[in-house]
Design an enzyme around this catalytic site. Sequence first.
Site, PDB file in Angstrom:
ATOM      1  N   ARG A  36       0.968  -1.305  -0.003  1.00  0.00           N
ATOM      2  CA  ARG A  36      -0.153  -0.064  -0.078  1.00  0.00           C
ATOM      3  C   ARG A  36       0.854   1.272   0.050  1.00  0.00           C
ATOM      4  NH1 ARG A  36      -4.732   0.936   2.221  1.00  0.00           N
ATOM      5  NH2 ARG A  36      -5.644  -0.194   0.433  1.00  0.00           N
ATOM      6  N   ILE A  37       0.619   2.109  -0.899  1.00  0.00           N
ATOM      7  CA  ILE A  37       1.239   3.306  -1.082  1.00  0.00           C
ATOM      8  C   ILE A  37       0.576   4.259  -0.163  1.00  0.00           C
ATOM      9  CG2 ILE A  37       2.000   5.404  -2.461  1.00  0.00           C
ATOM     10  CD1 ILE A  37       3.635   2.751  -2.751  1.00  0.00           C
ATOM     11  N   ASN A  63       1.300   7.839   0.472  1.00  0.00           N
ATOM     12  CA  ASN A  63       1.068   9.311   0.096  1.00  0.00           C
ATOM     13  C   ASN A  63       1.606   9.199  -1.135  1.00  0.00           C
ATOM     14  OD1 ASN A  63       1.659  11.869  -0.547  1.00  0.00           O
ATOM     15  ND2 ASN A  63       1.686  12.450   1.659  1.00  0.00           N
ATOM     16  N   THR A  87       4.518  11.968  -1.766  1.00  0.00           N
ATOM     17  CA  THR A  87       5.892  11.889  -1.252  1.00  0.00           C
ATOM     18  C   THR A  87       6.458  10.359  -1.681  1.00  0.00           C
ATOM     19  OG1 THR A  87       4.943  10.946   0.846  1.00  0.00           O
ATOM     20  CG2 THR A  87       5.512  13.156   0.816  1.00  0.00           C
ATOM     21  N   GLN A  89      10.055   9.769  -3.487  1.00  0.00           N
ATOM     22  CA  GLN A  89      11.004   8.825  -3.215  1.00  0.00           C
ATOM     23  C   GLN A  89      11.505   7.906  -4.275  1.00  0.00           C
ATOM     24  OE1 GLN A  89      12.662   9.310  -0.450  1.00  0.00           O
ATOM     25  NE2 GLN A  89      11.821   7.814   0.817  1.00  0.00           N
ATOM     26  N   GLY A 130       8.531  -0.556   2.339  1.00  0.00           N
ATOM     27  CA  GLY A 130       9.595   0.704   2.099  1.00  0.00           C
ATOM     28  C   GLY A 130       9.699   1.022   0.718  1.00  0.00           C
ATOM     29  N   VAL A 131       9.780   2.294   0.604  1.00  0.00           N
ATOM     30  CA  VAL A 131       9.808   3.219  -0.685  1.00  0.00           C
ATOM     31  C   VAL A 131      11.129   3.642  -0.928  1.00  0.00           C
ATOM     32  CG1 VAL A 131       7.323   3.129  -1.061  1.00  0.00           C
ATOM     33  CG2 VAL A 131       8.467   5.149  -0.110  1.00  0.00           C
ATOM     34  N   GLU A 167      14.481   2.896  -0.641  1.00  0.00           N
ATOM     35  CA  GLU A 167      15.782   2.339  -1.530  1.00  0.00           C
ATOM     36  C   GLU A 167      15.561   1.805  -2.736  1.00  0.00           C
ATOM     37  OE1 GLU A 167      19.042   1.483   1.690  1.00  0.00           O
ATOM     38  OE2 GLU A 167      16.811   1.306   2.670  1.00  0.00           O
TER      39      GLU A 167
HETATM   40 MO1  MOS Z   1      19.825   3.239   4.149  1.00  0.00          MO
HETATM   41  S1  MOS Z   1      21.852   2.858   3.350  1.00  0.00           S
HETATM   42  O1  MOS Z   1      19.576   2.117   4.801  1.00  0.00           O
HETATM   43  O2  MOS Z   1      20.031   4.599   5.185  1.00  0.00           O
END
Ligand code: MOS
Length: 770
Positions: free
Chosen positions: A661-662, A664, A667, A671, A734-735, A737
């Site tokens: 689920r996104i 926002n 933002t 990212q 997570g978004v 990395e």
């Molecule tokens: Mo990142 S390299 O996990 O801040």
Amino acid sequence: MSIVQNVVQAVVKKAAELAPDAWLPGGKPDPLIRQTRALLGAPVSRIDGPLKVQGKATFAAEFVLENMVYAALAYSTIAKGRIAAIDTSAAEGAPGVVLVMTHRNAPRMQPTPLFLTGEKAAGGDNLPIMQDDRVHWNGEPIAVVLAETQEQADHAKSLIRVTYEAETAITSFAEAQARGTEPGLFMGQPLKIEIGDAESALAAAPHQIDVVYRTPRHNHNAIEPHAATVAWNGDELLIHDASQLVSHTAWSLAQVFGIDEKQVHVTSPFVGGGFGAKSLWRHQVLGAAAAKLAGRPVRVALSREGVYRTVGGRTLTEQRVAIGASADGRFEAIIHTGTAAMTRHNALPEPFIQPARSNYAAASFKLAVDVAYLDMLANTFMRAPGESVGSFALECAVDELAVALGMDPIELRIRNEPKKDPTEGTPFSSRHLVAAWRAGADRFGWAKRHPRPGARREGEWLVGMGCATATYPYYRMPGGAARITLNRNGRATVEVAAHEMGMGTATVQTQVCAERLGLALDQVTFAYGDSTQPGVVMAGGSQQTASIGAAVIAAQQALVAELLKAAGKDSPLAGLKVDQVGGWNGGLAKLDEPGRHESYASLLARAGRDEISVEASAPPPLETLHWSMHSYGAMFCEVRVNAVTGEPRVSRFLGSFDCGRILNAKTAASQFRGGIIMGLGLALMEETQFDERNGRIMNPSLAEYHVPAHMDVPEIDVIWTDIPDPHSPMGAHGVGEIGITGTAAAVANAIFNATGKRVRELPITLDKLM
Ligand code: MOS
């Protein structure tokens, strides 16, 4: 599974206790996933945007403390040896100078505990800090000048004269390798996986590729260079830091100075980019030590060069990828092995094998990271450590195999899509990568790509398209905790020792908390960035959102329990259990029967309270033990390469993501785009020029270390599946990395499609294409 997951699992296995929770494995998904809500996913603009554009957001180097002095650091010019003599008299006599600190007068300090070697360890290395005459890397701080102004400190520093007794240092990667590599150890475990006999399977496979890729060192270049403003009040240390881990920093500085962690107060309200670099390095420790010596507050703001000399970056790698495939393209063997440069004083063997652990099904695997030790600044975490450079090698190799097989590279990937995690054996929690590929191919116009390299030319420009899989693990570090304070006016404050480094935390968490509590955005304050707040939460590994989310779930359940206790028999909520109730419309309601509702004001009135405050800890991250959890992406690049000059220009880019689920749309899109832009730098520009003769970084400035500027960045399109993961808080992955992963391979593969040239060494500069 990432290396940080290894830590999580080590910790969790020790903790062992299975705390049942509404959304844990075997339990029910987070109720926020199911309910139709207005705020979750909405493209809410940054809450801190107005402050930032008005210059009212105070960053670490902008705090003004009474009687403050300014620090300048002097750096060693040899890689290894000792300081034979250091003459600081001219510096001490220079205008405005308050003191010069060297190993001769620095207070006694312990080394910083190495990041990830303990729950709250934050140090980039574990070397002694200015405790003797030893030099450990070229660029190590050897003196600190304090003066009334920054300019006076900088000038005085130039007057310091040093002579060294240099010793033989290992500063060449080849020499370090020749001296023998060792298995890359992480948390005492080798980064190594063998399933079946991959070398034999490769040799027997009808189709094979077996190639070596190289990636260079990279330095961190956050828009805000590292800085800290530091003051002692007796034995209590206050530090305004640029940090992605305030609680870790407080504890670690306490170890350095031999005081209690409660005596260290770290604040970090705004951070101009972290990317893995904003942990605990020399400057904060030296700033605090010098402040102690001077008896005055100190501001230590690193110059750009200072960041290059004293804050580690991504290390260089040499990676072999070999894939053996059957006649129909099924993988018989995946081999991904190689060597990363590292030091004896840090603990990050760049884990480039991570993507190969779960991207593809294969009959056999051989994955290993070895390390070669150099005398250099400790390498460290940098956006998607392992995955960013590992996905370059693996995803280029898949493209090379597709060419060898005469298959479309997307179809080859889909043919090898695993049904469960191929090296762990665990089921995927939520993997819709094929859907992301199909949607992306459609939107990008992949069908128009000519499979033959060099087939499309527009004037001087050769045009090509390439693609790659992006992947980054989901995880959640133990230590999440949150405090919710609710008052009778129906306003709530949610506090977590978390971080806003520019990615949107403050905004997204306000949305999440408002949804969870059933309040409007302007009725909720999300307070963060202070070590006195609850939780040991790191903004790293793309895990902060899950970590905060789990803690807020726990705190909200504690709040509901308190309120139900107070509700009594007359409340419409009487008799309901905590997990039947959620925040709704300014109060609590039965989850599947919103008519049974009572406002917070009424509940607090029944309890005779003006305010209720609860604090709770997140349950251990058991979801990562039960499921293979990742963010995914399908990356598409169109590139134009000048046939005369070799100049490569990325003309279009699309990231098609599957990240749960996104939360926002605005933002998250930023990212994704930011990660992709950093990936373009990785592909085409970024390279630390490390002089192998003396270990000196020769391009410590943005004039000579190139990152993408506006003219280098094309239109970047981003789309996503928005399918919630039933096993994560809010259904989110997570978004932060994922965007840098796969990007360099998509660019390299597009360049091959444009030119027929396969460049296996980053960055892909024009000289490699002429
Ligand atoms: Mo990142 S390299 O996990 O801040």
